[in-house]
Design a protein around this motif. Sequence first.
Motif, PDB file in Angstrom:
ATOM      1  N   THR A 134      20.559  -4.759  11.342  1.00 33.22           N
ATOM      2  CA  THR A 134      20.799  -4.034  12.558  1.00 33.22           C
ATOM      3  C   THR A 134      19.815  -3.659  13.085  1.00 33.22           C
ATOM      4  OG1 THR A 134      21.039  -1.750  11.329  1.00 33.22           O
ATOM      5  CG2 THR A 134      23.064  -2.988  11.257  1.00 33.22           C
ATOM      6  N   ALA A 135      19.966  -3.067  14.386  1.00 30.34           N
ATOM      7  CA  ALA A 135      19.014  -2.468  15.341  1.00 30.34           C
ATOM      8  C   ALA A 135      18.583  -1.023  14.967  1.00 30.34           C
ATOM      9  CB  ALA A 135      19.564  -2.264  16.894  1.00 30.34           C
ATOM     10  N   ASP A 136      19.495  -0.492  14.003  1.00 31.50           N
ATOM     11  CA  ASP A 136      18.951   1.017  13.481  1.00 31.50           C
ATOM     12  C   ASP A 136      17.858   0.927  12.599  1.00 31.50           C
ATOM     13  OD1 ASP A 136      21.097   1.865  14.963  1.00 31.50           O
ATOM     14  OD2 ASP A 136      22.531   1.272  13.233  1.00 31.50           O
ATOM     15  N   ARG A 137      17.090   2.093  12.609  1.00 27.66           N
ATOM     16  CA  ARG A 137      16.056   2.044  11.507  1.00 27.66           C
ATOM     17  C   ARG A 137      16.232   3.563  10.730  1.00 27.66           C
ATOM     18  NH1 ARG A 137      12.525  -2.009  11.204  1.00 27.66           N
ATOM     19  NH2 ARG A 137      10.731  -0.753  11.233  1.00 27.66           N
ATOM     20  N   GLN A 138      15.564   3.546   9.724  1.00 30.64           N
ATOM     21  CA  GLN A 138      15.511   4.649   9.032  1.00 30.64           C
ATOM     22  C   GLN A 138      14.360   4.885   8.218  1.00 30.64           C
ATOM     23  OE1 GLN A 138      18.489   4.315   5.862  1.00 30.64           O
ATOM     24  NE2 GLN A 138      17.372   2.913   4.683  1.00 30.64           N
ATOM     25  N   ALA A 139      13.985   6.224   8.123  1.00 29.25           N
ATOM     26  CA  ALA A 139      12.811   6.756   7.713  1.00 29.25           C
ATOM     27  C   ALA A 139      12.869   6.342   5.834  1.00 29.25           C
ATOM     28  CB  ALA A 139      12.491   8.224   7.882  1.00 29.25           C
ATOM     29  N   ALA A 140      11.799   6.023   5.394  1.00 26.92           N
ATOM     30  CA  ALA A 140      11.382   5.603   4.060  1.00 26.92           C
ATOM     31  C   ALA A 140      10.121   6.295   3.609  1.00 26.92           C
ATOM     32  CB  ALA A 140      11.622   4.151   3.693  1.00 26.92           C
ATOM     33  N   PHE A 141      10.352   6.665   2.262  1.00 24.66           N
ATOM     34  CA  PHE A 141       8.988   7.399   1.483  1.00 24.66           C
ATOM     35  C   PHE A 141       8.105   6.225   1.587  1.00 24.66           C
ATOM     36  CE2 PHE A 141       7.449   9.144  -2.249  1.00 24.66           C
ATOM     37  CZ  PHE A 141       6.743  10.227  -1.918  1.00 24.66           C
ATOM     38  N   CYS A 142       6.870   6.440   1.712  1.00 20.34           N
ATOM     39  CA  CYS A 142       5.858   5.379   1.353  1.00 20.34           C
ATOM     40  C   CYS A 142       5.347   5.420  -0.066  1.00 20.34           C
ATOM     41  CB  CYS A 142       4.431   5.784   2.197  1.00 20.34           C
ATOM     42  SG  CYS A 142       3.171   4.826   2.126  1.00 20.34           S
ATOM     43  N   LEU A 143       5.627   4.290  -0.724  1.00 17.69           N
ATOM     44  CA  LEU A 143       5.412   4.061  -1.886  1.00 17.69           C
ATOM     45  C   LEU A 143       3.933   3.809  -2.368  1.00 17.69           C
ATOM     46  CD1 LEU A 143       8.583   1.802  -2.668  1.00 17.69           C
ATOM     47  CD2 LEU A 143       8.261   4.260  -3.115  1.00 17.69           C
ATOM     48  N   ALA A 144       3.173   3.393  -1.173  1.00 15.34           N
ATOM     49  CA  ALA A 144       1.686   3.318  -1.467  1.00 15.34           C
ATOM     50  C   ALA A 144       0.885   4.675  -1.928  1.00 15.34           C
ATOM     51  CB  ALA A 144       1.134   2.455  -0.515  1.00 15.34           C
ATOM     52  N   CYS A 145       1.316   5.624  -1.028  1.00  7.16           N
ATOM     53  CA  CYS A 145       0.722   6.977  -1.148  1.00  7.16           C
ATOM     54  C   CYS A 145       1.553   8.204  -1.936  1.00  7.16           C
ATOM     55  CB  CYS A 145      -0.121   7.295  -0.102  1.00  7.16           C
ATOM     56  SG  CYS A 145       1.091   7.809   1.235  1.00  7.16           S
ATOM     57  N   PHE A 146       2.686   7.709  -2.016  1.00  8.77           N
ATOM     58  CA  PHE A 146       3.717   8.537  -2.521  1.00  8.77           C
ATOM     59  C   PHE A 146       3.746   9.765  -1.525  1.00  8.77           C
ATOM     60  CE2 PHE A 146       2.384   6.608  -6.451  1.00  8.77           C
ATOM     61  CZ  PHE A 146       3.508   5.842  -6.744  1.00  8.77           C
ATOM     62  N   GLY A 147       3.700   9.623  -0.445  1.00  5.04           N
ATOM     63  CA  GLY A 147       4.145  10.641   0.620  1.00  5.04           C
ATOM     64  C   GLY A 147       2.904  11.506   1.090  1.00  5.04           C
ATOM     65  N   THR A 148       1.692  11.350   0.474  1.00  7.93           N
ATOM     66  CA  THR A 148       0.620  12.160   0.715  1.00  7.93           C
ATOM     67  C   THR A 148      -0.086  11.845   2.049  1.00  7.93           C
ATOM     68  OG1 THR A 148      -0.818  10.851  -0.525  1.00  7.93           O
ATOM     69  CG2 THR A 148       0.034  12.793  -1.828  1.00  7.93           C
ATOM     70  N   GLY A 149      -0.162  10.533   2.357  1.00  4.70           N
ATOM     71  CA  GLY A 149      -0.919  10.188   3.483  1.00  4.70           C
ATOM     72  C   GLY A 149      -2.177   9.782   3.220  1.00  4.70           C
ATOM     73  N   GLU A 150      -2.739   9.877   1.993  1.00  2.90           N
ATOM     74  CA  GLU A 150      -4.044   9.320   1.768  1.00  2.90           C
ATOM     75  C   GLU A 150      -3.969   8.238   1.105  1.00  2.90           C
ATOM     76  OE1 GLU A 150      -5.756  12.643  -0.691  1.00  2.90           O
ATOM     77  OE2 GLU A 150      -5.514  13.945   0.793  1.00  2.90           O
ATOM     78  N   ALA A 151      -5.249   7.316   1.377  1.00  2.00           N
ATOM     79  CA  ALA A 151      -5.268   6.045   0.709  1.00  2.00           C
ATOM     80  C   ALA A 151      -5.362   6.073  -0.647  1.00  2.00           C
ATOM     81  CB  ALA A 151      -6.665   5.241   1.317  1.00  2.00           C
ATOM     82  N   PRO A 152      -4.452   5.127  -1.578  1.00  2.31           N
ATOM     83  CA  PRO A 152      -4.478   5.326  -2.949  1.00  2.31           C
ATOM     84  C   PRO A 152      -5.996   4.930  -3.584  1.00  2.31           C
ATOM     85  CG  PRO A 152      -3.324   3.477  -2.044  1.00  2.31           C
ATOM     86  CD  PRO A 152      -3.751   4.223  -0.789  1.00  2.31           C
ATOM     87  N   THR A 153      -6.108   5.650  -4.614  1.00  2.77           N
ATOM     88  CA  THR A 153      -7.407   5.004  -5.281  1.00  2.77           C
ATOM     89  C   THR A 153      -7.183   4.052  -6.321  1.00  2.77           C
ATOM     90  OG1 THR A 153      -7.175   6.924  -6.931  1.00  2.77           O
ATOM     91  CG2 THR A 153      -8.405   7.289  -5.067  1.00  2.77           C
ATOM     92  N   THR A 154      -7.980   3.304  -6.533  1.00  5.99           N
ATOM     93  CA  THR A 154      -7.940   1.984  -7.328  1.00  5.99           C
ATOM     94  C   THR A 154      -8.763   2.240  -8.713  1.00  5.99           C
ATOM     95  OG1 THR A 154      -9.627   0.765  -6.304  1.00  5.99           O
ATOM     96  CG2 THR A 154      -7.124   0.439  -5.573  1.00  5.99           C
TER      97      THR A 154
END
Length: 61
Positions: free
Chosen positions: A41-61
């Motif tokens: 559909t044309a609708d969008r919804q917010a989703a939790f970022c799975l890469a950083c778990f919502g912190t906004g910082e780049a994941p460390t490897t």
Amino acid sequence: MATARKSTARKPTAKKCPDCDGKGETTETVRVGSRRTPRDTADRQAAFCLACFGTGEAPTT
């Protein structure tokens, strides 16, 4: 005796997550219909970022 030197080094800043641009959330397209015939559909919804778990910082490897 010589005076003690103060450090002028700065704290490293955290890098932004490349998936969510540092926001902690991404947007996903809403899908409707059955498993056989899903429709976007044309609708969008917010989703939790799975890469950083919502912190906004780049994941460390």
